[in-house]
Design a protein around this motif. Structure first.
Motif, PDB file in Angstrom:
ATOM      1  N   ALA A  22       0.839  -1.195   0.000  1.00 48.51           N
ATOM      2  CA  ALA A  22       0.000   0.000   0.000  1.00 48.51           C
ATOM      3  C   ALA A  22       0.873   1.243   0.000  1.00 48.51           C
ATOM      4  O   ALA A  22       1.941   1.271   0.606  1.00 48.51           O
ATOM      5  N   ALA A  23       0.396   2.274  -0.690  1.00 44.74           N
ATOM      6  CA  ALA A  23       1.056   3.576  -0.703  1.00 44.74           C
ATOM      7  C   ALA A  23       0.255   4.529   0.182  1.00 44.74           C
ATOM      8  O   ALA A  23      -0.919   4.297   0.467  1.00 44.74           O
ATOM      9  N   ASN A  45      -3.756   3.791  -0.343  1.00 46.21           N
ATOM     10  CA  ASN A  45      -3.737   3.288  -1.715  1.00 46.21           C
ATOM     11  C   ASN A  45      -3.302   1.825  -1.696  1.00 46.21           C
ATOM     12  O   ASN A  45      -2.124   1.504  -1.841  1.00 46.21           O
ATOM     13  N   VAL A  46      -4.254   0.933  -1.534  1.00 42.06           N
ATOM     14  CA  VAL A  46      -3.974  -0.494  -1.406  1.00 42.06           C
ATOM     15  C   VAL A  46      -3.792  -1.087  -2.805  1.00 42.06           C
ATOM     16  O   VAL A  46      -4.743  -1.169  -3.577  1.00 42.06           O
ATOM     17  N   LEU A  47      -2.572  -1.468  -3.111  1.00 44.20           N
ATOM     18  CA  LEU A  47      -2.240  -2.013  -4.430  1.00 44.20           C
ATOM     19  C   LEU A  47      -2.395  -3.524  -4.461  1.00 44.20           C
ATOM     20  O   LEU A  47      -2.807  -4.091  -5.466  1.00 44.20           O
ATOM     21  N   THR A  48      -2.036  -4.175  -3.369  1.00 36.23           N
ATOM     22  CA  THR A  48      -2.144  -5.630  -3.251  1.00 36.23           C
ATOM     23  C   THR A  48      -2.635  -5.952  -1.845  1.00 36.23           C
ATOM     24  O   THR A  48      -2.131  -5.398  -0.872  1.00 36.23           O
ATOM     25  N   ILE A 134       6.047  12.891   5.763  1.00 37.15           N
ATOM     26  CA  ILE A 134       6.022  11.809   4.782  1.00 37.15           C
ATOM     27  C   ILE A 134       5.312  12.328   3.539  1.00 37.15           C
ATOM     28  O   ILE A 134       4.177  12.789   3.613  1.00 37.15           O
ATOM     29  N   PHE A 135       5.999  12.255   2.402  1.00 35.27           N
ATOM     30  CA  PHE A 135       5.486  12.757   1.128  1.00 35.27           C
ATOM     31  C   PHE A 135       5.030  11.604   0.252  1.00 35.27           C
ATOM     32  O   PHE A 135       5.669  10.552   0.209  1.00 35.27           O
ATOM     33  N   ASP A 136       3.929  11.824  -0.470  1.00 35.49           N
ATOM     34  CA  ASP A 136       3.500  10.852  -1.463  1.00 35.49           C
ATOM     35  C   ASP A 136       2.652  11.547  -2.517  1.00 35.49           C
ATOM     36  O   ASP A 136       2.116  12.629  -2.282  1.00 35.49           O
ATOM     37  N   ASN A 137       2.565  10.918  -3.682  1.00 36.51           N
ATOM     38  CA  ASN A 137       1.683  11.368  -4.756  1.00 36.51           C
ATOM     39  C   ASN A 137       1.337  10.154  -5.604  1.00 36.51           C
ATOM     40  O   ASN A 137       1.557   9.015  -5.166  1.00 36.51           O
ATOM     41  N   GLN A 138       0.838  10.371  -6.809  1.00 28.88           N
ATOM     42  CA  GLN A 138       0.407   9.271  -7.669  1.00 28.88           C
ATOM     43  C   GLN A 138       1.548   8.329  -8.058  1.00 28.88           C
ATOM     44  O   GLN A 138       1.305   7.245  -8.581  1.00 28.88           O
ATOM     45  N   HIS A 141       5.554   6.967  -3.710  1.00 27.77           N
ATOM     46  CA  HIS A 141       6.899   7.054  -3.132  1.00 27.77           C
ATOM     47  C   HIS A 141       6.997   6.445  -1.737  1.00 27.77           C
ATOM     48  O   HIS A 141       8.027   5.891  -1.369  1.00 27.77           O
ATOM     49  N   SER A 142       5.946   6.600  -0.938  1.00 30.01           N
ATOM     50  CA  SER A 142       5.969   6.137   0.454  1.00 30.01           C
ATOM     51  C   SER A 142       5.050   4.931   0.579  1.00 30.01           C
ATOM     52  O   SER A 142       3.835   5.025   0.364  1.00 30.01           O
TER      53      SER A 142
END
Length: 152
Positions: A22-23, A45-48, A134-138, A141-142
């Motif tokens: 997840a991101a 953002n759950v990817l798996t 903590i930084f993230d975007n589309q 990154h995190s």
């Protein structure tokens, strides 16, 4: 009953399949923190989520079986923020390890990994360390990832 035994074996094999990735954020650019204390972060953002052991609403991974699990956390902090890139992996509310980086310019990143023996129902999560951003975007990154290595 042979049919019941086959179903039991199928269920047992399914519960051995546990993996999450997840991101921090789904689409938008996001900065989490800074906070004065250790603060729970929800990786939305759950990817798996094989085995559905991770809850993207609460940010908690709950062990469905006793076993050895491998977890990783990767954190990016914004450029020149004056804050750290820090996160702690928590097991049942207690810190198990920390990823940490501090520098005065440019983006900074930190990561760490651990193998934990978990009992059924043990909960694993990530918390931002004090004074961290903590930084993230589309581009995801995190991230917080984990999987079951083997049952015990």
């Amino acid at each position: 009953n042979q049919t019941a035994e086959i179903e039991r074996l199928k269920k047992n094999e399914e519960v051995k399949r546990v993996a999450l990735s997840a991101a921090l954020t789904v689409k938008e650019t996001s900065i989490f923190g800074p906070y004065n204390t250790l603060t729970h972060a929800v990786f939305k953002n759950v990817l798996t989520n094989v085995g559905n052991a991770y809850n993207g609403e609460t940010g908690f991974f709950t062990a469905p079986v006793k076993g050895a699990y491998h977890f990783e956390v990767h954190i990016l902090s914004p450029v020149g923020s004056g804050y750290t890139a820090g996160a702690a992996l928590m097991k049942n509310g207690q810190r198990t390890f920390t990823a940490y980086e501090s520098q005065t310019s440019n983006y900074q990143s930190s990561s760490n990994g651990v193998i934990l023996v978990l009992e059924v129902g043990d909960r694993v999560s990530v918390s931002a360390t004090p004074n961290s951003k903590i930084f993230d975007n589309q581009n995801n990154h995190s991230t917080f990832s984990g999987h079951l290595l083997f049952t015990m």
